[in-house]
Write an enzyme that holds these catalytic residues in place. Structure first.
Site, PDB file in Angstrom:
ATOM      1  CB  ALA A  45      -0.914  -0.018   1.227  1.00 41.82           C
TER       2      ALA A  45
ATOM      3  CB  VAL B 174       6.277  -5.361  -2.244  1.00 31.99           C
ATOM      4  CG1 VAL B 174       5.013  -5.990  -1.696  1.00 31.99           C
ATOM      5  CG2 VAL B 174       7.001  -6.321  -3.176  1.00 31.99           C
TER       6      VAL B 174
ATOM      7  CB  CYS C 287      11.998   4.832  -9.485  1.00 31.81           C
ATOM      8  SG  CYS C 287      10.784   4.096  -8.385  1.00 31.81           S
TER       9      CYS C 287
ATOM     10  CE  LYS D  42       7.589  15.185  -9.701  1.00 27.41           C
ATOM     11  NZ  LYS D  42       7.019  14.169 -10.639  1.00 27.41           N
TER      12      LYS D  42
HETATM   13  P1  NAD Z   1       6.677   1.819  -1.134  1.00 32.67           P
HETATM   14  O1  NAD Z   1       7.873   1.490  -0.334  1.00 32.67           O
HETATM   15  O2  NAD Z   1       6.016   3.148  -0.997  1.00 32.67           O
HETATM   16  O3  NAD Z   1       5.542   0.720  -0.837  1.00 32.67           O
HETATM   17  C1  NAD Z   1       5.769  -0.649  -0.803  1.00 32.67           C
HETATM   18  C2  NAD Z   1       4.901  -1.243   0.302  1.00 32.67           C
HETATM   19  O4  NAD Z   1       4.987  -2.659   0.236  1.00 32.67           O
HETATM   20  C3  NAD Z   1       5.323  -0.853   1.721  1.00 32.67           C
HETATM   21  O5  NAD Z   1       4.258  -0.212   2.379  1.00 32.67           O
HETATM   22  C4  NAD Z   1       5.674  -2.196   2.375  1.00 32.67           C
HETATM   23  O6  NAD Z   1       5.310  -2.263   3.749  1.00 32.67           O
HETATM   24  C5  NAD Z   1       4.856  -3.164   1.561  1.00 32.67           C
HETATM   25  N1  NAD Z   1       5.355  -4.543   1.613  1.00 32.67           N
HETATM   26  C6  NAD Z   1       6.622  -4.996   1.410  1.00 32.67           C
HETATM   27  N2  NAD Z   1       6.659  -6.336   1.519  1.00 32.67           N
HETATM   28  C7  NAD Z   1       5.396  -6.740   1.792  1.00 32.67           C
HETATM   29  C8  NAD Z   1       4.798  -8.017   1.997  1.00 32.67           C
HETATM   30  N3  NAD Z   1       5.531  -9.134   1.926  1.00 32.67           N
HETATM   31  N4  NAD Z   1       3.485  -8.075   2.272  1.00 32.67           N
HETATM   32  C9  NAD Z   1       2.743  -6.944   2.342  1.00 32.67           C
HETATM   33  N5  NAD Z   1       3.252  -5.697   2.137  1.00 32.67           N
HETATM   34  C10 NAD Z   1       4.558  -5.604   1.861  1.00 32.67           C
HETATM   35  O7  NAD Z   1       7.076   1.558  -2.656  1.00 32.67           O
HETATM   36  P2  NAD Z   1       6.449   2.251  -3.953  1.00 32.67           P
HETATM   37  O8  NAD Z   1       7.062   3.595  -4.166  1.00 32.67           O
HETATM   38  O9  NAD Z   1       4.973   2.105  -3.928  1.00 32.67           O
HETATM   39  O10 NAD Z   1       7.067   1.322  -5.089  1.00 32.67           O
HETATM   40  C11 NAD Z   1       6.599   0.002  -5.294  1.00 32.67           C
HETATM   41  C12 NAD Z   1       7.145  -0.513  -6.608  1.00 32.67           C
HETATM   42  O11 NAD Z   1       6.657   0.293  -7.684  1.00 32.67           O
HETATM   43  C13 NAD Z   1       8.667  -0.455  -6.723  1.00 32.67           C
HETATM   44  O12 NAD Z   1       9.110  -1.572  -7.431  1.00 32.67           O
HETATM   45  C14 NAD Z   1       8.922   0.804  -7.529  1.00 32.67           C
HETATM   46  O13 NAD Z   1      10.124   0.725  -8.263  1.00 32.67           O
HETATM   47  C15 NAD Z   1       7.733   0.839  -8.451  1.00 32.67           C
HETATM   48  N6  NAD Z   1       7.349   2.167  -8.929  1.00 32.67           N
HETATM   49  C16 NAD Z   1       7.329   3.223  -8.085  1.00 32.67           C
HETATM   50  C17 NAD Z   1       6.904   4.476  -8.548  1.00 32.67           C
HETATM   51  C18 NAD Z   1       6.855   5.681  -7.636  1.00 32.67           C
HETATM   52  O14 NAD Z   1       6.570   6.756  -8.124  1.00 32.67           O
HETATM   53  N7  NAD Z   1       7.110   5.561  -6.358  1.00 32.67           N
HETATM   54  C19 NAD Z   1       6.455   4.611  -9.852  1.00 32.67           C
HETATM   55  C20 NAD Z   1       6.471   3.498 -10.691  1.00 32.67           C
HETATM   56  C21 NAD Z   1       6.908   2.276 -10.206  1.00 32.67           C
HETATM   57  C1  UGA Z   2       9.669   8.839 -12.594  1.00 36.30           C
HETATM   58  C2  UGA Z   2       9.086   8.683 -14.006  1.00 36.30           C
HETATM   59  O1  UGA Z   2       8.818   9.978 -14.527  1.00 36.30           O
HETATM   60  C3  UGA Z   2       7.821   7.851 -13.978  1.00 36.30           C
HETATM   61  O2  UGA Z   2       7.359   7.639 -15.298  1.00 36.30           O
HETATM   62  C4  UGA Z   2       8.116   6.501 -13.317  1.00 36.30           C
HETATM   63  O3  UGA Z   2       6.936   5.735 -13.211  1.00 36.30           O
HETATM   64  C5  UGA Z   2       8.688   6.736 -11.938  1.00 36.30           C
HETATM   65  O4  UGA Z   2       9.887   7.551 -12.034  1.00 36.30           O
HETATM   66  C6  UGA Z   2       9.103   5.475 -11.244  1.00 36.30           C
HETATM   67  O5  UGA Z   2       9.337   4.468 -11.867  1.00 36.30           O
HETATM   68  O6  UGA Z   2       9.233   5.582 -10.030  1.00 36.30           O
HETATM   69  P1  UGA Z   2       9.169  10.373 -10.490  1.00 36.30           P
HETATM   70  O7  UGA Z   2      10.502   9.891 -10.027  1.00 36.30           O
HETATM   71  O8  UGA Z   2       8.024  10.270  -9.575  1.00 36.30           O
HETATM   72  O9  UGA Z   2       8.743   9.575 -11.816  1.00 36.30           O
HETATM   73  O10 UGA Z   2       9.263  11.896 -10.930  1.00 36.30           O
HETATM   74  P2  UGA Z   2       9.880  12.643 -12.210  1.00 36.30           P
HETATM   75  O11 UGA Z   2       8.946  13.698 -12.610  1.00 36.30           O
HETATM   76  O12 UGA Z   2      10.314  11.697 -13.253  1.00 36.30           O
HETATM   77  O13 UGA Z   2      11.157  13.350 -11.596  1.00 36.30           O
HETATM   78  C7  UGA Z   2      12.280  12.618 -11.166  1.00 36.30           C
HETATM   79  C8  UGA Z   2      13.402  13.571 -10.805  1.00 36.30           C
HETATM   80  O14 UGA Z   2      13.929  14.201 -11.966  1.00 36.30           O
HETATM   81  C9  UGA Z   2      12.967  14.703  -9.871  1.00 36.30           C
HETATM   82  O15 UGA Z   2      13.982  14.938  -8.913  1.00 36.30           O
HETATM   83  C10 UGA Z   2      12.824  15.883 -10.806  1.00 36.30           C
HETATM   84  O16 UGA Z   2      12.984  17.108 -10.165  1.00 36.30           O
HETATM   85  C11 UGA Z   2      13.939  15.603 -11.787  1.00 36.30           C
HETATM   86  N1  UGA Z   2      13.731  16.241 -13.114  1.00 36.30           N
HETATM   87  C12 UGA Z   2      12.671  15.880 -13.885  1.00 36.30           C
HETATM   88  C13 UGA Z   2      14.653  17.169 -13.571  1.00 36.30           C
HETATM   89  O17 UGA Z   2      15.636  17.500 -12.884  1.00 36.30           O
HETATM   90  N2  UGA Z   2      14.473  17.728 -14.804  1.00 36.30           N
HETATM   91  C14 UGA Z   2      13.423  17.380 -15.600  1.00 36.30           C
HETATM   92  O18 UGA Z   2      13.323  17.928 -16.733  1.00 36.30           O
HETATM   93  C15 UGA Z   2      12.506  16.442 -15.131  1.00 36.30           C
END
Ligand code: NAD
Ligand code: UGA
Length: 452
Positions: free
Chosen positions: A8, A85, A271, A334
């Site tokens: 979550a 997760v 990420c 950001k």
């Molecule tokens: P997060 O750390 O915010 O959330 C992950 C959650 O999973 C935590 O709350 C944790 O307690 C829970 N968890 C872990 N193991 C568990 C288990 N065995 N059972 C139940 N719950 C469990 O992570 P996030 O930012 O949501 O990222 C999740 C995935 O999505 C990562 O692989 C990340 O790379 C990817 N992702 C993240 C973003 C982003 O913007 N944060 C965007 C795209 C993809």
């Molecule tokens: C990024 C990708 O944009 C998403 O598509 C992807 O799903 C996600 O990573 C992920 O896999 O976690 P996010 O990290 O949330 O999203 O935010 P961004 O808007 O991509 O910014 C990332 C970083 O780059 C920030 O620190 C931002 O300030 C910086 N940035 C972004 C720059 O310095 N210059 C830019 O032109 C754009």
């Protein structure tokens, strides 16, 4: 259909809230082991700040959207299980510092195998190394006891701060699956979920490995653009070219495009770095050192940019920041998020603390507890104070640093800030957010990134 999502977090919470919001016929239960996170999802103060999220959650929660710590029941009841997760960079053993730590993924796979009584579709939502689905499948099949499992890859492309808009109107949805009759059926089930609000032509279906690899590749390309423009920003500073002008000039070429060309103190977030490190590790693993080195350069350049900014602050302030008050405006990675994971601000603050600066930090959404945790400093530490607003932070400061591009920093009363600072009053705009000429007219010695 009953849907369950394990995890979550920043992805699981908003994506499942959107599915529930758009698909009244489906029941979505988001589960997590973290009780306080689940409590927050069930409260009026959600665990993450994301514009528009409150309304979406409020509308669906209690109707067809549920948050719970009862992982077993949710898995047992669901036909489709998303795994969302965390997949951090491994900090121990083989591949430490590069490879993705897949222990949480494996725990989920084993839990699904243990609890399930019927057939399940398991959807990888987390970002994973290419071919992870194979491991998930083997764990599930080895414990299948006659049940059938289909694994899909459905990476998430939302960006923090715009998660709701991105989910509502995605550029595309990507679904990878086994190219067998059962695999194609599973793909179709997930396509049908998204087709409730995403035009069918924007739902791309591929094989499993293409889908897994596309996610790492997308993040690597996005981060590479930022490192590329940041590399040019250093050259701009040496040559009196202006990086924003260069970005505009090249961005109008339709083959290059204008997005993701904003020079900055360096990219942060949970990420980009982790996913590129993962890509680098995979390339090394598959015997492709040249490819690994190519992508590693994106991280090297980002590290350079963060430290370069701190070094410039120090050298401009007559080569010492010791005991000087430095106002830091912005700590999140950001704007429009309270997330500080891998924020460039952390590294810049650390560099300045090493030089004995006294930091006065203000961020509109990041809590003092979070800032202190990230910098590893207690409330007793005399070098770090966390302020309630930008005016308090800048009072008596020798320099102001803009580290996050929050909109409110654009409309601050800079005359008022100037009047209460030490002279000369330095301002370093790490986001090229402000009108430097206007600031200089007030009397500031203002500089941005990549501007002569
Ligand atoms: P997060 O750390 O915010 O959330 C992950 C959650 O999973 C935590 O709350 C944790 O307690 C829970 N968890 C872990 N193991 C568990 C288990 N065995 N059972 C139940 N719950 C469990 O992570 P996030 O930012 O949501 O990222 C999740 C995935 O999505 C990562 O692989 C990340 O790379 C990817 N992702 C993240 C973003 C982003 O913007 N944060 C965007 C795209 C993809
Ligand atoms: C990024 C990708 O944009 C998403 O598509 C992807 O799903 C996600 O990573 C992920 O896999 O976690 P996010 O990290 O949330 O999203 O935010 P961004 O808007 O991509 O910014 C990332 C970083 O780059 C920030 O620190 C931002 O300030 C910086 N940035 C972004 C720059 O310095 N210059 C830019 O032109 C754009």
């Amino acid at each position: 259909m009953k849907i369950c999502c394990i995890g979550a977090g920043y992805v699981g919470g908003p994506t499942m809230a959107m599915i529930a919001h758009k698909c009244a016929d489906h029941t979505v239960t988001v589960v997590d082991l973290n009780q306080s996170r689940i409590d927050a999802w069930n409260s009026d103060t959600l665990p993450i700040y994301e514009p528009g999220l409150d309304a979406v959650v409020r509308e669906a929660r209690g109707k067809n959207l549920f948050f719970s710590t009862d992982v077993d029941t949710a898995i047992h009841e669901a036909e489709m299980i998303f795994i969302s997760v965390n997949t951090p960079t491994k900090t121990y053993g083989v591949g430490a510092g590069r490879a993705a730590d897949l222990r949480f993924i494996e725990k989920c796979a084993r839990k699904i195998a243990e609890v399930s009584q019927g057939d399940k579709i398991v959807v990888e939502k987390s970002t994973l190394p290419v071919r992870t689905a194979e491991s998930v499948k083997r764990i599930l099949q080895a414990n299948s006891k006659g049940r059938k499992f289909q694994i899909l890859s459905n990476p998430e492309f939302l960006a923090e701060g715009t998660a709701i808009a991105d989910l509502q109107n995605p550029d595309r949805v990507l679904i990878g699956g086994e190219q067998s009759p059962d695999g194609l059926l599973a793909i179709q089930k997930l396509v049908d979920v998204y087709a409730n609000w995403v035009p069918r032509e924007q739902i791309i279906t591929t094989n499993l490995w293409s889908s897994e690899l596309s996610k790492l590749t997308a993040n690597a390309f996005l981060a590479q653009r930022i490192s590329s423009i940041n590399a040019i920003s250093a050259l701009c500073e040496a040559t009196e070219a202006n990086v924003d002008e260069v970005a505009t000039a090249i961005g109008t070429d339709s083959r290059i495009g204008p997005k993701f060309l904003k020079s900055s103190v360096g990219f942060g977030g949970s990420c980009f770095q982790k996913d590129i490190l993962n890509l680098v590790y995979l390339c090394q693993h598959f015997g492709l050192p040249e490819v690994a080195n190519y992508w590693e350069g994106v991280i090297t350049m980002n590290d350079y940019q963060k430290h370069r900014f701190a070094r410039r602050v120090i050298s401009t302030l007559f080569n010492t920041v010791s005991d000087k008050r430095i106002a830091v405006l912005g700590f999140a990675f950001k704007k429009d998020t309270n997330d500080t994971r891998e924020s460039a601000a952390i590294y810049i603050c650390e560099d300045l603390i090493k030089e004995h600066a006294n930091l006065a930090i203000y961020d509109p959404k990041v809590t003092e507890v979070q800032i202190r945790q990230d910098l590893n400093v207690s409330v007793e530490n005399p070098h770090v104070s966390v302020c309630e607003d930008a005016y308090t932070a800048t009072e008596g400061a020798h320099a102001v640093l803009i580290l996050t591009e929050w909109d409110e920093f654009k409309t601050l009363d800079y005359q008022r800030i100037y009047d209460q600072m030490q002279m000369p009053a330095f301002l370093f705009d790490g986001r090229n957010l402000l009108d430097l000429e206007a600031l200089n007219r007030i009397g500031f010695e203002a500089s941005g990134i990549g501007q002569g």
